[in-house]
Write a protein that holds these residues in place. Structure first.
Motif, mmCIF file in Angstrom:
data_model
loop_
_atom_site.group_PDB
_atom_site.id
_atom_site.type_symbol
_atom_site.label_atom_id
_atom_site.label_comp_id
_atom_site.label_asym_id
_atom_site.label_seq_id
_atom_site.Cartn_x
_atom_site.Cartn_y
_atom_site.Cartn_z
ATOM 1 N N HIS A 209 -49.793 -15.292 -20.071
ATOM 2 C CA HIS A 209 -48.592 -14.461 -19.955
ATOM 3 C C HIS A 209 -48.143 -14.488 -18.498
ATOM 4 O O HIS A 209 -48.931 -14.182 -17.595
ATOM 5 C CB HIS A 209 -48.881 -13.030 -20.404
ATOM 6 N N ILE A 210 -46.900 -14.868 -18.258
ATOM 7 C CA ILE A 210 -46.373 -14.969 -16.899
ATOM 8 C C ILE A 210 -46.452 -13.596 -16.230
ATOM 9 O O ILE A 210 -47.031 -13.455 -15.158
ATOM 10 C CB ILE A 210 -44.932 -15.520 -16.920
ATOM 11 N N SER B 170 -51.096 -6.436 -19.233
ATOM 12 C CA SER B 170 -51.637 -5.219 -18.625
ATOM 13 C C SER B 170 -50.709 -4.644 -17.569
ATOM 14 O O SER B 170 -50.831 -3.484 -17.201
ATOM 15 C CB SER B 170 -53.004 -5.492 -18.006
ATOM 16 N N LEU B 171 -49.756 -5.446 -17.075
ATOM 17 C CA LEU B 171 -48.771 -4.958 -16.104
ATOM 18 C C LEU B 171 -47.407 -4.722 -16.733
ATOM 19 O O LEU B 171 -46.411 -4.606 -16.029
ATOM 20 C CB LEU B 171 -48.653 -5.950 -14.945
ATOM 21 N N GLY B 172 -47.361 -4.694 -18.066
ATOM 22 C CA GLY B 172 -46.124 -4.353 -18.763
ATOM 23 C C GLY B 172 -45.327 -5.520 -19.278
ATOM 24 O O GLY B 172 -44.217 -5.342 -19.774
ATOM 25 N N ALA C 19 -44.461 -16.640 -21.949
ATOM 26 C CA ALA C 19 -45.656 -17.436 -22.217
ATOM 27 C C ALA C 19 -45.581 -18.797 -21.546
ATOM 28 O O ALA C 19 -44.512 -19.394 -21.439
ATOM 29 C CB ALA C 19 -45.839 -17.607 -23.717
ATOM 30 N N GLN C 20 -46.726 -19.262 -21.088
ATOM 31 C CA GLN C 20 -46.861 -20.604 -20.554
ATOM 32 C C GLN C 20 -48.255 -21.119 -20.879
ATOM 33 O O GLN C 20 -49.132 -20.342 -21.248
ATOM 34 C CB GLN C 20 -46.612 -20.629 -19.050
ATOM 35 N N LEU C 21 -48.460 -22.423 -20.770
ATOM 36 C CA LEU C 21 -49.748 -23.032 -21.080
ATOM 37 C C LEU C 21 -50.479 -23.367 -19.787
ATOM 38 O O LEU C 21 -49.943 -24.086 -18.935
ATOM 39 C CB LEU C 21 -49.540 -24.301 -21.906
ATOM 40 N N LEU C 22 -51.685 -22.825 -19.639
ATOM 41 C CA LEU C 22 -52.529 -23.119 -18.488
ATOM 42 C C LEU C 22 -53.916 -23.484 -18.983
ATOM 43 O O LEU C 22 -54.341 -23.048 -20.053
ATOM 44 C CB LEU C 22 -52.636 -21.911 -17.553
ATOM 45 N N ASN D 285 -54.609 -11.258 -13.551
ATOM 46 C CA ASN D 285 -53.408 -10.444 -13.787
ATOM 47 C C ASN D 285 -52.793 -10.016 -12.459
ATOM 48 O O ASN D 285 -52.149 -9.000 -12.356
ATOM 49 C CB ASN D 285 -53.728 -9.230 -14.667
ATOM 50 N N ARG D 286 -53.002 -10.831 -11.433
ATOM 51 C CA ARG D 286 -52.539 -10.447 -10.103
ATOM 52 C C ARG D 286 -51.087 -10.806 -9.817
ATOM 53 O O ARG D 286 -50.422 -10.125 -9.074
ATOM 54 C CB ARG D 286 -53.444 -11.088 -9.049
ATOM 55 N N ASN D 287 -50.616 -11.918 -10.358
ATOM 56 C CA ASN D 287 -49.262 -12.317 -10.005
ATOM 57 C C ASN D 287 -48.483 -12.734 -11.246
ATOM 58 O O ASN D 287 -49.036 -12.836 -12.332
ATOM 59 C CB ASN D 287 -49.285 -13.459 -8.979
ATOM 60 N N SER D 288 -47.209 -12.989 -11.056
ATOM 61 C CA SER D 288 -46.373 -13.401 -12.191
ATOM 62 C C SER D 288 -45.693 -14.728 -11.869
ATOM 63 O O SER D 288 -44.481 -14.834 -11.867
ATOM 64 C CB SER D 288 -45.348 -12.313 -12.505
ATOM 65 N N THR D 289 -46.514 -15.739 -11.566
ATOM 66 C CA THR D 289 -45.988 -17.061 -11.226
ATOM 67 C C THR D 289 -45.631 -17.829 -12.489
ATOM 68 O O THR D 289 -46.434 -17.955 -13.397
ATOM 69 C CB THR D 289 -47.033 -17.853 -10.417
ATOM 70 N N ASP D 290 -44.419 -18.343 -12.516
ATOM 71 C CA ASP D 290 -43.935 -19.123 -13.655
ATOM 72 C C ASP D 290 -44.058 -20.601 -13.311
ATOM 73 O O ASP D 290 -43.381 -21.104 -12.423
ATOM 74 C CB ASP D 290 -42.478 -18.746 -13.948
#
Length: 161
Positions: free
Chosen positions: A120-121, A125-127, A135-138, A148-153
């Motif tokens: 999850h980008i 847990s951060l909303g 969603a992305q594939l890693l 869950n520290r950042n929202s890197t796309d």
């Protein structure tokens, strides 16, 4: 630790019985009402200097006296409820297959092709929503290091809005 579950107020006779049980090295769980050895509770042993607090009626009425099994069950229920609260969105049942078809079966950060996971980008847990637009594939190492520290796309382009 104050209790978060509701329970009825115990009578003086029940409290006396609990004191006797405690001196014998046993205790009654306030949830399942079974008598179990003190080893099944997260409490002070009988000889501990502060163990006398467990014989005090006010302490027993205000503190948690559930066995480990009942506490674990309550914790699992809380985690499940919290997880249901966080998982909002419209992620389709075949969403992983849609992502694999659109972006290929490779990590969007490093390009590995083994152990691909859904990430999850914006973390749930951060909303963040549980939807294709988030969603992305890693691969597992990249997803684990992101946490869950950042929202890197890392997506090269966005298909779903």
């Amino acid at each position: 630790m104050a209790t978060t579950h509701s329970r009825r107020k115990r009578t003086a006779g029940e409290l006396n019985e609990d004191r006797i049980l405690y001196r014998e090295g046993r205790r009654r769980c306030t949830t399942c009402l079974t008598i179990k050895p003190l080893a099944d509770y997260d409490e002070l042993p009988v000889g501990h200097p502060h163990a006398r607090l467990l014989l005090d009626r006010r302490y027993v009425q205000t503190h948690d006296t559930r066995c480990r099994e009942c506490k674990r069950h309550a914790g699992n229920a809380r985690r499940h409820k919290r997880r249901l609260h966080y998982t909002t969105g419209d992620f389709p049942s075949n969403g992983m297959q849609m992502l694999l078809a659109e972006y290929g079966a490779a990590c969007m950060k490093c390009g590995r092709t083994e152990s691909i996971e859904l990430d999850h980008i914006v973390p749930i847990s951060l909303g963040g929503p549980h939807s294709l637009s988030n969603a992305q594939l890693l691969c597992q190492p990249c997803n684990g290091s992101k946490g869950n520290r950042n929202s890197t796309d890392y997506r090269p382009y966005v298909v779903w809005k």
